[in-house]
Motif scaffolding. Structure first.
Motif, PDB file in Angstrom:
ATOM      1  N   GLU A  39      -5.612   7.290   0.708  1.00 14.76           N
ATOM      2  CA  GLU A  39      -6.686   7.624   1.512  1.00 14.76           C
ATOM      3  C   GLU A  39      -6.471   9.386   2.004  1.00 14.76           C
ATOM      4  N   VAL A  40      -5.441   9.239   2.524  1.00 10.42           N
ATOM      5  CA  VAL A  40      -4.923  10.736   3.066  1.00 10.42           C
ATOM      6  C   VAL A  40      -3.651  10.734   2.479  1.00 10.42           C
ATOM      7  N   GLY A  41      -3.199  11.753   1.406  1.00  9.26           N
ATOM      8  CA  GLY A  41      -2.203  12.072   0.882  1.00  9.26           C
ATOM      9  C   GLY A  41      -1.662  11.295  -0.088  1.00  9.26           C
ATOM     10  N   LYS A  42      -0.422  10.928  -0.292  1.00 12.33           N
ATOM     11  CA  LYS A  42       0.413  10.098  -1.517  1.00 12.33           C
ATOM     12  C   LYS A  42       1.414   9.278  -1.107  1.00 12.33           C
ATOM     13  N   THR A  43       1.983   8.585  -1.740  1.00 14.28           N
ATOM     14  CA  THR A  43       3.104   7.849  -1.554  1.00 14.28           C
ATOM     15  C   THR A  43       3.799   7.894  -2.826  1.00 14.28           C
ATOM     16  N   ILE A  44       5.320   8.130  -2.481  1.00 15.26           N
ATOM     17  CA  ILE A  44       6.171   8.482  -3.523  1.00 15.26           C
ATOM     18  C   ILE A  44       7.315   7.276  -3.045  1.00 15.26           C
ATOM     19  N   TRP A  45       7.451   6.435  -4.311  1.00 11.40           N
ATOM     20  CA  TRP A  45       8.413   5.307  -4.118  1.00 11.40           C
ATOM     21  C   TRP A  45       9.475   5.357  -5.213  1.00 11.40           C
ATOM     22  N   ALA A  46      10.331   4.578  -5.107  1.00  7.95           N
ATOM     23  CA  ALA A  46      11.442   4.360  -6.063  1.00  7.95           C
ATOM     24  C   ALA A  46      12.191   3.060  -5.601  1.00  7.95           C
ATOM     25  N   ASP A  47      12.419   2.291  -6.874  1.00  7.96           N
ATOM     26  CA  ASP A  47      13.002   1.051  -6.808  1.00  7.96           C
ATOM     27  C   ASP A  47      14.521   1.178  -7.369  1.00  7.96           C
TER      28      ASP A  47
ATOM     29  N   TRP B 213      10.377   4.928 -10.607  1.00  4.23           N
ATOM     30  CA  TRP B 213       9.792   5.344  -9.512  1.00  4.23           C
ATOM     31  C   TRP B 213       8.570   6.086  -9.782  1.00  4.23           C
ATOM     32  N   GLY B 214       7.745   6.353  -8.766  1.00  6.32           N
ATOM     33  CA  GLY B 214       6.409   6.747  -9.229  1.00  6.32           C
ATOM     34  C   GLY B 214       5.419   7.152  -7.954  1.00  6.32           C
ATOM     35  N   THR B 215       4.372   7.583  -8.034  1.00  6.30           N
ATOM     36  CA  THR B 215       3.627   8.123  -6.952  1.00  6.30           C
ATOM     37  C   THR B 215       2.317   7.348  -6.957  1.00  6.30           C
ATOM     38  N   ARG B 216       1.641   7.047  -5.906  1.00  3.38           N
ATOM     39  CA  ARG B 216       0.345   6.680  -5.847  1.00  3.38           C
ATOM     40  C   ARG B 216      -0.534   7.319  -4.724  1.00  3.38           C
ATOM     41  N   PRO B 217      -1.748   7.686  -5.359  1.00  7.46           N
ATOM     42  CA  PRO B 217      -2.595   8.288  -3.911  1.00  7.46           C
ATOM     43  C   PRO B 217      -3.068   7.338  -2.969  1.00  7.46           C
TER      44      PRO B 217
ATOM     45  N   LEU C  17      15.026  -3.315  -4.551  1.00  5.67           N
ATOM     46  CA  LEU C  17      14.933  -2.562  -3.318  1.00  5.67           C
ATOM     47  C   LEU C  17      13.873  -1.416  -3.554  1.00  5.67           C
ATOM     48  N   ARG C  18      12.808  -1.521  -2.978  1.00  3.38           N
ATOM     49  CA  ARG C  18      11.824  -0.400  -2.898  1.00  3.38           C
ATOM     50  C   ARG C  18      11.626   0.487  -1.505  1.00  3.38           C
ATOM     51  N   ILE C  19      12.050   2.002  -1.847  1.00  2.00           N
ATOM     52  CA  ILE C  19      11.899   2.571  -0.753  1.00  2.00           C
ATOM     53  C   ILE C  19      10.604   3.685  -0.981  1.00  2.00           C
ATOM     54  N   ALA C  20       9.840   3.646  -0.178  1.00  2.50           N
ATOM     55  CA  ALA C  20       8.480   4.689  -0.291  1.00  2.50           C
ATOM     56  C   ALA C  20       8.325   5.305   0.758  1.00  2.50           C
ATOM     57  N   VAL C  21       7.823   6.611   0.467  1.00  6.71           N
ATOM     58  CA  VAL C  21       7.522   7.685   1.714  1.00  6.71           C
ATOM     59  C   VAL C  21       6.148   8.248   1.504  1.00  6.71           C
ATOM     60  N   THR C  22       5.379   7.995   2.348  1.00  7.75           N
ATOM     61  CA  THR C  22       4.128   8.651   2.475  1.00  7.75           C
ATOM     62  C   THR C  22       3.909   9.870   3.233  1.00  7.75           C
ATOM     63  N   ASP C  23       3.232  10.868   2.628  1.00  6.33           N
ATOM     64  CA  ASP C  23       2.819  12.151   3.313  1.00  6.33           C
ATOM     65  C   ASP C  23       1.394  12.448   3.284  1.00  6.33           C
ATOM     66  N   PRO C  24       1.058  13.577   4.075  1.00 10.13           N
ATOM     67  CA  PRO C  24      -0.435  13.957   4.087  1.00 10.13           C
ATOM     68  C   PRO C  24      -0.857  14.544   2.994  1.00 10.13           C
ATOM     69  N   SER C  25       0.022  14.935   2.047  1.00 15.99           N
ATOM     70  CA  SER C  25      -0.370  16.088   1.117  1.00 15.99           C
ATOM     71  C   SER C  25      -1.024  15.579  -0.285  1.00 15.99           C
ATOM     72  N   PRO C  26      -2.290  15.629  -0.606  1.00 17.38           N
ATOM     73  CA  PRO C  26      -2.468  15.129  -1.878  1.00 17.38           C
ATOM     74  C   PRO C  26      -1.898  15.817  -2.995  1.00 17.38           C
TER      75      PRO C  26
ATOM     76  N   THR D 137       4.451  -4.871   9.294  1.00 17.03           N
ATOM     77  CA  THR D 137       3.069  -4.875   9.247  1.00 17.03           C
ATOM     78  C   THR D 137       2.569  -5.825   8.186  1.00 17.03           C
ATOM     79  N   ALA D 138       1.289  -6.062   8.120  1.00 13.42           N
ATOM     80  CA  ALA D 138       0.864  -6.980   7.139  1.00 13.42           C
ATOM     81  C   ALA D 138       0.180  -6.456   6.076  1.00 13.42           C
ATOM     82  N   SER D 139       0.240  -5.172   6.127  1.00 17.25           N
ATOM     83  CA  SER D 139      -0.605  -4.498   4.956  1.00 17.25           C
ATOM     84  C   SER D 139       0.561  -4.463   3.865  1.00 17.25           C
ATOM     85  N   ALA D 140       0.144  -4.372   2.518  1.00 15.26           N
ATOM     86  CA  ALA D 140       0.711  -4.146   1.365  1.00 15.26           C
ATOM     87  C   ALA D 140       1.279  -2.821   1.224  1.00 15.26           C
ATOM     88  N   THR D 141       2.355  -2.425   0.644  1.00 15.40           N
ATOM     89  CA  THR D 141       3.140  -1.216   0.299  1.00 15.40           C
ATOM     90  C   THR D 141       2.911  -0.858  -1.239  1.00 15.40           C
TER      91      THR D 141
END
Length: 154
Positions: A120-128, A114-118, A77-86, A150-154
């Motif tokens: 286009e705007v901000g970053k995503t922090i995810w945890a498995d 868990w980890g982060t990925r940049p 199970l992956r939970i990911a939160v994207t925010d606008p801060s780089p 959505t059809a986009s990848a996470t």
């Protein structure tokens, strides 16, 4: 686990508007609903705690969340939160008598990865979180009104 795509057995996306009022409450409600719909009981409390910490960090330190994604695929199970801060995430070292600042420590202890990925705007922090074979639910997609697929990848 890689980046699960929309062909995952289960995928949910909650996109927050510019006024993310109630984002924390709405995000947790939808995580609860996804876990219930997918009949995932074993990681329930850990998943809620991780989601709460990720959402809380976005609210307190990054201008609020812009997106919450949940994927359930291949026993994870992956939970990911994207925010606008780089601004990159950093672990704060806290004394035992200090308030707060232990969210990432909790995520590190509960998540398999868990980890982060940049972005286009901000970053995503995810945890498995691992999900055992007997606790993977029915395999059906949920129709919770607060989520949109959505059809986009996470």
């Amino acid at each position: 686990m890689g980046n699960p795509s929309s062909n995952a057995p289960h995928h949910r996306d909650l996109v927050f508007g510019p006024e993310a009022d109630g984002a924390f409450r709405k995000g947790l409600a939808c995580v609860r609903q996804a876990l219930a719909d997918w009949q995932l009981t074993a990681p329930h409390d850990d998943a809620l705690l991780i989601a709460a910490e990720l959402l809380s960090n976005a609210v307190k330190h990054a201008g609020g969340p812009t997106r919450l994604s949940i994927d359930h695929v291949a026993g994870h199970l992956r939970i990911a939160v994207t925010d606008p801060s780089p601004t990159p995430l950093h672990r704060a070292h806290r004394r035992p008598d200090e308030d707060g600042g232990r969210g990432i420590f909790l995520i590190d202890q509960l998540a398999a990865h868990w980890g982060t990925r940049p972005e286009e705007v901000g970053k995503t922090i995810w945890a498995d979180l691992p999900v055992s074979a007997g606790e993977t639910g029915s395999g059906r997609r949920s129709r919770c009104a607060c989520w949109r697929r959505t059809a986009s990848a996470t």
